[in-house]
Scaffold this active site. Structure first.
Site, PDB file in Angstrom:
ATOM      1  N   GLU A  83       0.823  -1.209   0.000  1.00  0.00           N
ATOM      2  CA  GLU A  83       0.000   0.000   0.000  1.00  0.00           C
ATOM      3  C   GLU A  83       0.860   1.263   0.000  1.00  0.00           C
ATOM      4  OE1 GLU A  83      -2.980  -0.211  -0.665  1.00  0.00           O
ATOM      5  OE2 GLU A  83      -3.565  -2.256  -0.086  1.00  0.00           O
ATOM      6  N   CYS A 146      -8.301  -2.148   7.839  1.00  0.00           N
ATOM      7  CA  CYS A 146      -6.888  -2.124   7.444  1.00  0.00           C
ATOM      8  C   CYS A 146      -6.407  -0.706   7.151  1.00  0.00           C
ATOM      9  CB  CYS A 146      -6.641  -3.023   6.226  1.00  0.00           C
ATOM     10  SG  CYS A 146      -6.720  -4.767   6.653  1.00  0.00           S
ATOM     11  N   HIS A 169      -1.379  -5.714   1.826  1.00  0.00           N
ATOM     12  CA  HIS A 169      -2.559  -6.591   1.741  1.00  0.00           C
ATOM     13  C   HIS A 169      -2.158  -7.890   1.045  1.00  0.00           C
ATOM     14  CE1 HIS A 169      -5.823  -3.470   2.588  1.00  0.00           C
ATOM     15  NE2 HIS A 169      -6.226  -4.550   3.233  1.00  0.00           N
TER      16      HIS A 169
HETATM   17  N1  PCA Z   1      -8.595  -7.133   6.125  1.00  0.00           N
HETATM   18  C1  PCA Z   1      -9.583  -6.082   6.335  1.00  0.00           C
HETATM   19  C2  PCA Z   1      -9.588  -5.838   7.816  1.00  0.00           C
HETATM   20  C3  PCA Z   1      -8.876  -7.011   8.426  1.00  0.00           C
HETATM   21  C4  PCA Z   1      -8.221  -7.686   7.305  1.00  0.00           C
HETATM   22  O1  PCA Z   1      -7.440  -8.646   7.395  1.00  0.00           O
HETATM   23  C5  PCA Z   1      -9.321  -4.852   5.482  1.00  0.00           C
HETATM   24  O2  PCA Z   1      -8.753  -4.986   4.388  1.00  0.00           O
HETATM   25  O3  PCA Z   1      -9.698  -3.759   5.880  1.00  0.00           O
END
Ligand code: PCA
Length: 217
Positions: A83, A146, A169
């Site tokens: 990100e 997240c 992610h």
């Molecule tokens: N993914 C979610 C919240 C917790 C996770 O593992 C997100 O992308 O916001």
């Protein structure tokens, strides 16, 4: 004896009907490992807007990390997704694990609109590709828990010199993709290896590489 610098590596508990969260599975397997002369401390955060912030602040106080890397599941993404930016808004499509569903609320009232990751995201991307792992730079961490945590880790360390933060992610695990038609997946071993490569790079590289990895739309 001087204390070796620490990396705070966070993962989340399962949410959205899943029974596992690959972020926590990968992160917990790296607890106590070293990366680029840093010691990794793995901490689980709840997938809850309010409680995750508290747990993050406690971990920041206790670990006093030089590097913070948050990891979260992004079902549907096909690559390790580094990100670039976290924005000051919570807009939840589904309730969090405590039932909260904020819509268009700031993560931090009166905070700046966004924070860029202070980790060398392009160098991390290059290192992951070099290691033969599919990776990308992402320009949105979403507007759920997240992004909330990616924003908060930047905000709460903004005045601490030398502390760098970022978020990655990750796709579903193959086990999870079994019940999600057409969803891509990545093995736990590849995710784990990718996180180590990313962390080693983050620990060693201060000035980011110049590498085109943007998106047209
Ligand atoms: N993914 C979610 C919240 C917790 C996770 O593992 C997100 O992308 O916001």
């Amino acid at each position: 004896m001087t204390r070796s610098p620490h990396i705070l590596l966070t993962g989340f508990d399962p949410f959205g009907g899943e029974t596992i969260n690959p972020s926590w599975e990968a992160v917990r397997s790296l607890h106590g490992r070293r990366a680029g002369g840093h010691r990794i401390v793995a901490v689980q955060l709840p997938t809850e807007f309010a409680a995750s912030l508290k747990a993050l602040r406690r971990a920041l106080r206790e670990v006093r990390p030089a590097i913070v890397l948050g990891v979260g599941q992004a079902g549907g993404r096909s690559r390790l997704s580094i990100e670039r930016v976290a924005i000051n808004v919570n807009d939840a499509r589904i309730p969090d694990n405590a039932g909260a569903q904020p819509v268009d609320e700031p993560v931090v009232a009166d905070g700046p609109a966004a924070y860029f990751s202070s980790l060398p995201i392009k160098a991390m991307l290059a290192a992951l590709r070099e290691a033969g792992l599919p990776a990308e730079v992402s320009n949105t961490a979403g507007t759920y828990v997240c992004n909330h945590i990616a924003y908060a880790m930047a905000h709460y360390t903004a005045r601490q010199r030398g502390v760098r933060t970022g978020f990655v992610h990750i796709p579903f695990l193959p086990d999870q993709a079994v019940t999600h038609a057409h969803a891509p997946s990545m093995s736990l071993e590849d995710v784990r290896r990718g996180l180590l490569v990313a962390l080693r790079t983050a620990a060693r590289v201060q000035t980011d590489a110049r590498l085109a990895a943007g998106a047209i739309s």
